[in-house]
Scaffold this motif. Structure first.
Motif, mmCIF file in Angstrom:
data_model
loop_
_atom_site.group_PDB
_atom_site.id
_atom_site.type_symbol
_atom_site.label_atom_id
_atom_site.label_comp_id
_atom_site.label_asym_id
_atom_site.label_seq_id
_atom_site.Cartn_x
_atom_site.Cartn_y
_atom_site.Cartn_z
ATOM 1 N N HIS A 43 28.054 1.335 -10.577
ATOM 2 C CA HIS A 43 28.814 2.584 -10.689
ATOM 3 C C HIS A 43 29.018 3.254 -9.335
ATOM 4 O O HIS A 43 29.471 4.389 -9.278
ATOM 5 C CB HIS A 43 28.102 3.554 -11.640
ATOM 6 N N THR A 44 28.684 2.557 -8.252
ATOM 7 C CA THR A 44 28.777 3.142 -6.921
ATOM 8 C C THR A 44 29.940 2.542 -6.151
ATOM 9 O O THR A 44 29.874 1.404 -5.691
ATOM 10 C CB THR A 44 27.468 2.918 -6.137
ATOM 11 N N GLU A 45 31.002 3.318 -6.038
ATOM 12 C CA GLU A 45 32.140 2.886 -5.234
ATOM 13 C C GLU A 45 31.821 3.156 -3.767
ATOM 14 O O GLU A 45 31.317 4.223 -3.420
ATOM 15 C CB GLU A 45 33.390 3.653 -5.645
ATOM 16 N N VAL A 46 32.090 2.187 -2.912
ATOM 17 C CA VAL A 46 31.729 2.326 -1.503
ATOM 18 C C VAL A 46 32.966 2.250 -0.613
ATOM 19 O O VAL A 46 34.002 1.705 -0.993
ATOM 20 C CB VAL A 46 30.730 1.234 -1.071
ATOM 21 N N ILE A 100 32.905 -1.448 -23.727
ATOM 22 C CA ILE A 100 33.282 -0.423 -22.754
ATOM 23 C C ILE A 100 34.712 0.007 -23.018
ATOM 24 O O ILE A 100 35.544 -0.779 -23.486
ATOM 25 C CB ILE A 100 33.151 -0.933 -21.297
ATOM 26 N N SER A 101 34.999 1.254 -22.696
ATOM 27 C CA SER A 101 36.346 1.780 -22.889
ATOM 28 C C SER A 101 37.264 1.272 -21.790
ATOM 29 O O SER A 101 36.812 0.718 -20.781
ATOM 30 C CB SER A 101 36.319 3.307 -22.873
ATOM 31 N N ASP A 102 38.559 1.490 -21.983
ATOM 32 C CA ASP A 102 39.525 1.088 -20.954
ATOM 33 C C ASP A 102 39.260 1.834 -19.654
ATOM 34 O O ASP A 102 39.382 1.265 -18.557
ATOM 35 C CB ASP A 102 40.953 1.371 -21.442
ATOM 36 N N HIS A 103 38.876 3.110 -19.784
ATOM 37 C CA HIS A 103 38.586 3.901 -18.585
ATOM 38 C C HIS A 103 37.380 3.341 -17.848
ATOM 39 O O HIS A 103 37.396 3.213 -16.612
ATOM 40 C CB HIS A 103 38.324 5.361 -18.978
ATOM 41 N N GLU A 124 37.137 1.741 -14.109
ATOM 42 C CA GLU A 124 36.204 2.229 -13.101
ATOM 43 C C GLU A 124 35.356 1.086 -12.539
ATOM 44 O O GLU A 124 35.131 1.011 -11.332
ATOM 45 C CB GLU A 124 35.300 3.311 -13.697
ATOM 46 N N TRP A 125 34.885 0.207 -13.417
ATOM 47 C CA TRP A 125 34.061 -0.922 -12.971
ATOM 48 C C TRP A 125 34.869 -1.855 -12.062
ATOM 49 O O TRP A 125 34.350 -2.358 -11.073
ATOM 50 C CB TRP A 125 33.522 -1.692 -14.185
ATOM 51 N N GLU A 126 36.118 -2.076 -12.407
ATOM 52 C CA GLU A 126 36.975 -2.929 -11.577
ATOM 53 C C GLU A 126 37.195 -2.287 -10.201
ATOM 54 O O GLU A 126 37.226 -2.975 -9.179
ATOM 55 C CB GLU A 126 38.304 -3.171 -12.277
ATOM 56 N N LYS A 127 37.347 -0.956 -10.208
ATOM 57 C CA LYS A 127 37.541 -0.229 -8.958
ATOM 58 C C LYS A 127 36.297 -0.337 -8.078
ATOM 59 O O LYS A 127 36.384 -0.557 -6.865
ATOM 60 C CB LYS A 127 37.845 1.239 -9.269
ATOM 61 N N VAL A 128 35.118 -0.193 -8.689
ATOM 62 C CA VAL A 128 33.860 -0.303 -7.960
ATOM 63 C C VAL A 128 33.688 -1.711 -7.403
ATOM 64 O O VAL A 128 33.348 -1.895 -6.233
ATOM 65 C CB VAL A 128 32.669 0.061 -8.883
#
Length: 338
Positions: free
Chosen positions: A108-111, A241-244, A248-252
């Motif tokens: 859950h940590t975007e860097v 998991i929801s679409d949101h 988010e996971w893909e973004k991270v």
């Protein structure tokens, strides 16, 4: 005006925002907002390990020259170990994960990566000052969410290590560090077992002690197990998991892969971090923050990137700051009279 919960939050928000604006102005004047890319990339725009080392050498030599010029009557010398400590810090920070206000579990940590000289100072100035190795190990072995409080160098490098190796920093603790952690857990377990005021029922005492023994002997939780503990395990019939959440996971994940691709020599990065961990607790580093900040300012000055290197033209900065200081002061007085 009596402070309330809402106004307290609002006051803190305005103070944080205001300080950010002041920092932006300071970075413009000092040149700390300068991008690192021009000094660490080759002709094709790729980050070069050789150019990173050249930059680090220039930064440290600038610090040495500054002290020799300012204190010419004294013999200034940077010890070999202090120099190596600074080199390790700069090498890992220049290529590292940028300062984050909050670090969640890794999934859950975007860097983002360090891109400016200001980013280096952010990591430096937000680092915890650990008194000894035990303090650091205590935080690291507790893991998420306790370890999220330290968002400085050690935490950023622990996150970097985990992205590079897909394993926790505890997996490479030395025998000495592992022994320290074991002693910590033994002491913690002893306190929990023998000092619990609720353990008045002799019939429950054995079961409680056995449960604590099992908890202590269990290996550290994985990221997935930590996630399940804090967020719960989905029923097999529920949507996982929801679409949101998926977005988010893909973004991270994309941010992890993007940063990882910029590290030119992961093994060297890890080796430098491990060496830093050794040196940090064995030598005097009380001047480190001042030294790193000074070497950056000297480098920017000598390369004409700092406004301080301007000749008589620097007067316009003094003029502008005094003018806007007076304007702000006047506007505040007017606002108070309304």
């Amino acid at each position: 005006m009596k402070l309330t919960k809402e106004t307290a939050d609002f006051m803190d928000f305005r103070l944080e925002t205001f300080n950010e604006r002041l920092k932006e102005i300071s970075n413009i004047v000092t040149g700390r907002n300068t991008e690192l890319a021009a000094y660490i990339s080759d002709g094709d725009g790729n980050i070069s390990d050789e150019r990173i080392d050249v930059l680090i050498s220039a930064l440290i030599e600038g610090l040495i020259n500054y002290n020799q010029q300012l204190y010419s009557h004294l013999l200034y010398k940077l010890s070999d170990e202090t120099r190596e400590l600074y080199e390790c810090f700069l090498y890992c920070t220049i290529q590292g994960v940028a300062y984050m206000k909050y670090v969640d579990i890794l999934q859950h940590t975007e860097v983002e990566r360090v891109t400016t000289f200001s980013d280096i100072l952010d990591i430096l100035n937000h680092s915890f000052t650990y008194r000894d190795r035990s303090e650091l190990l205590y935080i690291e072995q507790l893991g998420y969410p306790v370890a999220t409080g330290d968002t400085g160098f050690f935490r950023c490098c622990d996150v970097s290590y985990e992205i590079l190796t897909d394993s926790n920093i505890m997996n490479v603790f030395s025998d000495e560090e592992a022994e320290i952690v074991t002693e910590m857990r033994e002491k913690q377990r002893s306190m929990e077992v023998y000092d619990d005021p609720d353990d008045e029922d002799d019939g429950d005492d054995y079961e409680k002690q056995f449960a604590r023994e099992q908890l202590f002997q269990a290996p550290p939780l994985t990221d997935e197990e930590l996630f399940n503990r804090f967020y719960g395990i989905h029923d097999e019939y529920e949507e996982q998991i929801s679409d949101h959440e998926q977005e988010e996971w893909e973004k991270v994940t994309a941010s992890h892969n993007s940063w990882k691709s910029t590290v030119v020599d992961p093994e060297k990065f890890i080796a430098r971090y491990m060496r830093y961990r050794e040196l940090y607790f064995t030598i005097n580093h009380t001047k480190m923050r001042d030294d790193i900040e000074k070497m950056i300012d000297v480098f920017l000055y000598e390369h004409g990137l700092s406004a301080f290197s301007l000749d008589e033209r620097y007067g316009m900065i003094t003029y502008r700051t005094e003018r806007y200081r007076n304007i702000i002061s006047s506007e505040i007085r007017k606002a108070r009279c309304k």
